[in-house]
Motif scaffolding. Structure first.
Motif, short mmCIF file in Angstrom:
data_model
loop_
_atom_site.label_atom_id
_atom_site.label_comp_id
_atom_site.label_asym_id
_atom_site.label_seq_id
_atom_site.Cartn_x
_atom_site.Cartn_y
_atom_site.Cartn_z
N VAL A 50 4.10 -20.86 -17.14
CA VAL A 50 3.17 -21.33 -18.18
C VAL A 50 1.89 -21.85 -17.53
O VAL A 50 0.78 -21.58 -18.01
CB VAL A 50 3.83 -22.41 -19.07
CG1 VAL A 50 2.81 -23.14 -19.91
CG2 VAL A 50 4.89 -21.77 -19.97
N ILE A 54 -2.02 -20.59 -18.04
CA ILE A 54 -3.15 -21.48 -18.32
C ILE A 54 -4.25 -21.32 -17.27
O ILE A 54 -5.43 -21.23 -17.61
CB ILE A 54 -2.66 -22.94 -18.42
CG1 ILE A 54 -1.77 -23.12 -19.65
CG2 ILE A 54 -3.85 -23.91 -18.47
CD1 ILE A 54 -1.03 -24.45 -19.72
N ALA A 96 1.66 -26.62 -29.19
CA ALA A 96 2.37 -26.83 -27.93
C ALA A 96 3.82 -27.25 -28.16
O ALA A 96 4.72 -26.83 -27.43
CB ALA A 96 1.66 -27.88 -27.09
N SER A 105 6.91 -20.13 -25.12
CA SER A 105 5.99 -21.05 -24.46
C SER A 105 4.80 -20.34 -23.83
O SER A 105 3.68 -20.85 -23.87
CB SER A 105 6.73 -21.87 -23.40
OG SER A 105 7.32 -21.02 -22.44
N HIS A 106 5.01 -19.17 -23.27
CA HIS A 106 3.93 -18.44 -22.63
C HIS A 106 2.89 -17.99 -23.66
O HIS A 106 1.69 -18.15 -23.46
CB HIS A 106 4.48 -17.23 -21.87
CG HIS A 106 5.46 -17.61 -20.82
ND1 HIS A 106 6.80 -17.75 -21.10
CD2 HIS A 106 5.30 -17.91 -19.51
CE1 HIS A 106 7.43 -18.11 -19.99
NE2 HIS A 106 6.54 -18.21 -19.01
N ALA A 109 0.96 -21.00 -25.00
CA ALA A 109 -0.10 -21.42 -24.07
C ALA A 109 -1.28 -20.46 -24.14
O ALA A 109 -2.44 -20.88 -24.18
CB ALA A 109 0.44 -21.49 -22.65
N LYS A 119 -7.98 -26.31 -20.52
CA LYS A 119 -6.88 -26.17 -19.56
C LYS A 119 -6.16 -27.51 -19.37
O LYS A 119 -4.93 -27.55 -19.30
CB LYS A 119 -7.40 -25.65 -18.23
CG LYS A 119 -7.83 -24.19 -18.30
CD LYS A 119 -8.32 -23.69 -16.97
CE LYS A 119 -8.74 -22.22 -17.13
NZ LYS A 119 -9.14 -21.62 -15.86
N MET A 122 -4.16 -28.31 -22.62
CA MET A 122 -3.03 -27.39 -22.77
C MET A 122 -1.94 -27.71 -21.75
O MET A 122 -0.76 -27.70 -22.08
CB MET A 122 -3.52 -25.95 -22.60
CG MET A 122 -2.59 -24.93 -23.18
SD MET A 122 -2.66 -25.02 -24.98
CE MET A 122 -0.99 -24.66 -25.37
N THR A 123 -2.34 -28.00 -20.52
CA THR A 123 -1.37 -28.34 -19.48
C THR A 123 -0.58 -29.59 -19.87
O THR A 123 0.65 -29.62 -19.80
CB THR A 123 -2.08 -28.56 -18.13
OG1 THR A 123 -2.74 -27.35 -17.77
CG2 THR A 123 -1.10 -28.95 -17.05
N MET A 126 1.71 -28.83 -22.99
CA MET A 126 2.79 -27.90 -22.69
C MET A 126 3.83 -28.53 -21.77
O MET A 126 5.03 -28.31 -21.96
CB MET A 126 2.25 -26.60 -22.08
CG MET A 126 1.52 -25.71 -23.07
SD MET A 126 2.47 -25.27 -24.56
CE MET A 126 3.79 -24.28 -23.88
#
Length: 164
Positions: A50, A54, A96, A105-106, A109, A119, A122-123, A126
């Motif tokens: 993931v 990202i 998320a 999940s992929h 993202a 980024k 999202m990081t 996730m």
């Protein structure tokens, strides 16, 4: 050595898009592997890929566009529309948290980044979401397997059911 290979397989399957840790953890626990290492390896496997999505979002989007154009296909709108509805209603946190369960999940993202998430955001979301789902899945798997099979002195639910 065999159990080492089993744990490596757990990591690799969790890292595989669309297979996800939500499927790997129950399989690992049902196979008799220890729930703690299975959960940690599944989380790590899923998080690594993931994070790659990202970090490499621009290259992935360009590759997907080239691939789609080469095949002459239109993008699949079913999952994209589902993700857009979640995005509009709940924003990045909702996508998320709900995404790994319904679209993977992929893909969550990828879509979160495509819809305007940064980024860093999202990081953060996730990682939190994947950790939450790993813990929930691990606890449910451990309790569920304990109910279905004999791990204690008592007989499990499945044994009771089959013996009637």
């Amino acid at each position: 050595m065999t159990s080492f290979i089993a744990y490596v397989v757990v990591f690799l399957l969790a890292a595989t898009p669309f297979f996800e840790m939500i499927a790997v953890i129950p399989l690992g626990v049902a196979a008799g592997l220890n729930v703690v290492p299975v959960t940690i390896l599944a989380l790590l496997g899923n998080v690594v890929t993931v994070l790659l999505v990202i970090l490499l979002i621009n290259q992935i989007q360009a590759w997907l566009t080239r691939r789609r154009e080469a095949k002459g296909k239109e993008p699949s709108l079913k999952r994209q529309n589902r993700a857009k509805r979640v995005w509009k209603r709940f924003g990045l946190p909702g996508l998320a948290v709900i995404g790994p369960l319904f679209i993977g999940s992929h893909l969550a993202a990828l879509m979160g980044m495509s819809f305007g998430g940064t980024k860093k955001q999202m990081t953060k979301w996730m990682l939190g979401s994947l950790t939450l789902w790993c813990v929930v899945t691990a606890v449910a798997s451990y309790i569920g397997i304990d109910l279905l099979f004999t791990y204690t002195d008592r007989e499990g639910f499945l044994v009771d059911l089959l013996e009637g």
